[in-house]
Design a protein around this motif. Structure first.
Motif, PDB file in Angstrom:
ATOM      1  N   ALA A  51     -23.064  26.284 -36.690  1.00  0.00           N
ATOM      2  CA  ALA A  51     -23.775  25.190 -37.363  1.00  0.00           C
ATOM      3  C   ALA A  51     -23.224  23.846 -36.873  1.00  0.00           C
ATOM      4  CB  ALA A  51     -23.575  25.306 -38.870  1.00  0.00           C
TER       5      ALA A  51
ATOM      6  N   GLU B  18     -20.566  31.739 -36.612  1.00  0.00           N
ATOM      7  CA  GLU B  18     -19.721  31.187 -37.667  1.00  0.00           C
ATOM      8  C   GLU B  18     -19.213  32.299 -38.591  1.00  0.00           C
ATOM      9  OE1 GLU B  18     -20.035  27.863 -41.058  1.00  0.00           O
ATOM     10  OE2 GLU B  18     -21.657  27.804 -39.601  1.00  0.00           O
TER      11      GLU B  18
ATOM     12  N   GLN C 176     -26.343  24.852 -31.082  1.00  0.00           N
ATOM     13  CA  GLN C 176     -27.267  25.939 -30.742  1.00  0.00           C
ATOM     14  C   GLN C 176     -26.684  26.776 -29.604  1.00  0.00           C
ATOM     15  OE1 GLN C 176     -31.058  24.748 -29.147  1.00  0.00           O
ATOM     16  NE2 GLN C 176     -32.094  26.495 -30.060  1.00  0.00           N
TER      17      GLN C 176
ATOM     18  N   ASN D  36     -28.769  35.609 -30.690  1.00  0.00           N
ATOM     19  CA  ASN D  36     -29.353  34.264 -30.796  1.00  0.00           C
ATOM     20  C   ASN D  36     -30.415  33.996 -29.732  1.00  0.00           C
ATOM     21  OD1 ASN D  36     -27.857  33.322 -33.018  1.00  0.00           O
ATOM     22  ND2 ASN D  36     -26.087  32.922 -31.718  1.00  0.00           N
TER      23      ASN D  36
ATOM     24  N   GLY E 156     -23.998  28.858 -30.997  1.00  0.00           N
ATOM     25  CA  GLY E 156     -24.388  29.733 -32.103  1.00  0.00           C
ATOM     26  C   GLY E 156     -23.616  29.428 -33.382  1.00  0.00           C
TER      27      GLY E 156
ATOM     28  N   ASP F  87     -23.511  29.574 -41.588  1.00  0.00           N
ATOM     29  CA  ASP F  87     -24.858  29.226 -41.142  1.00  0.00           C
ATOM     30  C   ASP F  87     -25.288  29.890 -39.846  1.00  0.00           C
ATOM     31  OD1 ASP F  87     -25.617  27.501 -43.252  1.00  0.00           O
ATOM     32  OD2 ASP F  87     -24.194  26.029 -42.506  1.00  0.00           O
ATOM     33  N   SER F  88     -24.467  30.765 -39.313  1.00  0.00           N
ATOM     34  CA  SER F  88     -24.863  31.440 -38.073  1.00  0.00           C
ATOM     35  C   SER F  88     -24.010  32.685 -37.896  1.00  0.00           C
ATOM     36  CB  SER F  88     -24.662  30.526 -36.863  1.00  0.00           C
ATOM     37  OG  SER F  88     -23.277  30.361 -36.625  1.00  0.00           O
TER      38      SER F  88
END
Ligand code: B12
Length: 310
Positions: free
Chosen positions: A23, A298, A18, A145, A21, A294-295
């Motif tokens: 996965a 990423e 998290q 984020n 930022g 997933d982010s």
């Protein structure tokens, strides 16, 4: 996005993911492939990251955002002074800092509440001020984020519960997209042929691709943003005409997430990378050629990792 209460025990993979930022699966992959992971494991199989481990990962991420291939970034981060604060980009176009580490925009909740209040009041100038402050101070990935996503998420939940706030969603998205589009383009991009960014056909949620374009600009990567509801034939035409090294397609909603059409996108020479993101995609039907992320962090890492081959 503060750390968990027991810092002495180290951070969990979820907390570190998290913070960066990315996965959790990305952190596991980096550990497996490049040996950059937690130096200590607590009882059983639980992985715990010390502050030094996190600093190394942040250094690796800064290098990736600056254009280093992940393997090289990991090697330098493992060799170098752990987690030194200097960014390899220093000041990029517009002087925005690379968005990793440290405190998060709105980590005390005040900025999130401020932007949410401005949005609910339909106060566009106040929304823009809050967004620009976070972008200028924290860079795109952290502002997205730490501030934008919590507010969007809260308003989305309010809409789901009440059926209202559609005006708020529209105005907030318009203001945030404008602020993201104002992030300076790279003066000397690392790629000659821009990466293509598009929403799936009929997908109206375009804000995530604005965030991606802005984050790529901070990483000195040129991108062409085709925007919302891009017909498959239009994306195919853009691929043929521009020969990008990478293409990113976003699907937010289930109605736009059938990936069958992705296989029909034309090939390029040299080959292009196809990256997809968003909760809409039916993951188990994605073609083998599509790499899901997933982010935002990423997506930036995945798209920049192929530039060396363009
Ligand atoms: C703003 C908004 C709109 C705006 C969009 C404007 C724009 N230019 O983008 C407008 C008003 C147009 C809109 C329209 C609609 N919306 Co809307 N919208 C939203 C809202 C509030 C924010 C969307 C957003 O940008 N989210 C930020 C994203 C990225 O959050 P996320 O998906 O949770 O992201 C995480 C992961 O996907 C991930 N990730 C993985 N890979 C990648 C890659 C990248 C690059 C990035 C950035 C992130 C990422 O990281 C995330 C955090 O960054 C959401 C609520 C929400 N929670 O998202 C509803 C929401 C998405 N909308 C919803 C709906 C239902 C609609 C409509 C169908 C409403 C209607 N009846 O007309 C239409 C859509 C029509 C269509 N075909 O597209 C639902 C979807 C429900 C579902 N599960 O399908 C939501 C969830 C609201 C809700 N709770 O009901 N919407």
């Amino acid at each position: 996005m503060g750390g968990p209460p027991d810092q002495d025990a180290g951070l969990s993979v979820g907390a570190v993911a998290q913070r960066l930022g990315v996965a959790p699966s990305t952190l596991r992959t980096w550990d497996r492939r490049y040996g950059i992971g937690p130096t200590r494991r607590s009882t059983g199989t639980h992985r715990r990251y010390t502050p030094a481990d996190v600093a190394r990962l942040e250094a690796m991420q800064r290098l990736i955002l600056a254009g280093a291939p992940p393997g090289e970034a990991a090697r330098v981060a493992l060799d170098g002074p752990s987690g030194g604060p200097s960014s390899p980009r220093g000041h990029g176009a517009g002087g925005n800092r690379v968005p990793v580490g440290g405190t998060t925009a709105g980590s005390d909740g005040a900025e999130v509440r401020g932007l949410a209040r401005a949005a609910m009041a339909l106060d566009a100038p106040a929304m823009a001020r809050a967004a620009r402050t976070a972008l200028g101070r924290d860079g795109v990935v952290r502002a997205w984020n730490g501030l934008f996503v919590p507010v969007l998420d809260g308003i989305g939940r309010k809409h789901a519960a009440t059926g209202g706030c559609v005006d708020v969603e529209h105005l907030l998205s318009t203001v945030l997209a404008g602020c993201l589009a104002a992030v300076p383009l790279p003066g000397r991009p690392r790629n000659a042929r821009p990466v293509l960014l598009a929403c799936a056909p009929e997908e109206q949620h375009s804000l995530p691709v604005y965030a991606l374009a802005a984050a790529l600009a901070e990483a000195d990567v040129a991108a062409s943003l085709l925007g919302a509801r891009v017909p498959a034939r239009a994306l195919a035409s853009a691929i043929r005409r521009t020969g990008p090294s990478a293409v990113f397609v976003w699907s937010q909603t289930a109605g736009t997430g059938d990936p069958a059409w992705l296989d029909g996108l034309p090939a390029c020479r040299p080959p292009r990378r196809l990256v997809v993101g968003g909760p809409g995609w039916v993951r188990d039907r994605l073609p083998a050629s599509a790499a899901p992320v997933d982010s935002l962090g990423e997506a930036v890492a995945e798209l920049t990792s192929v530039l060396g081959r363009s």
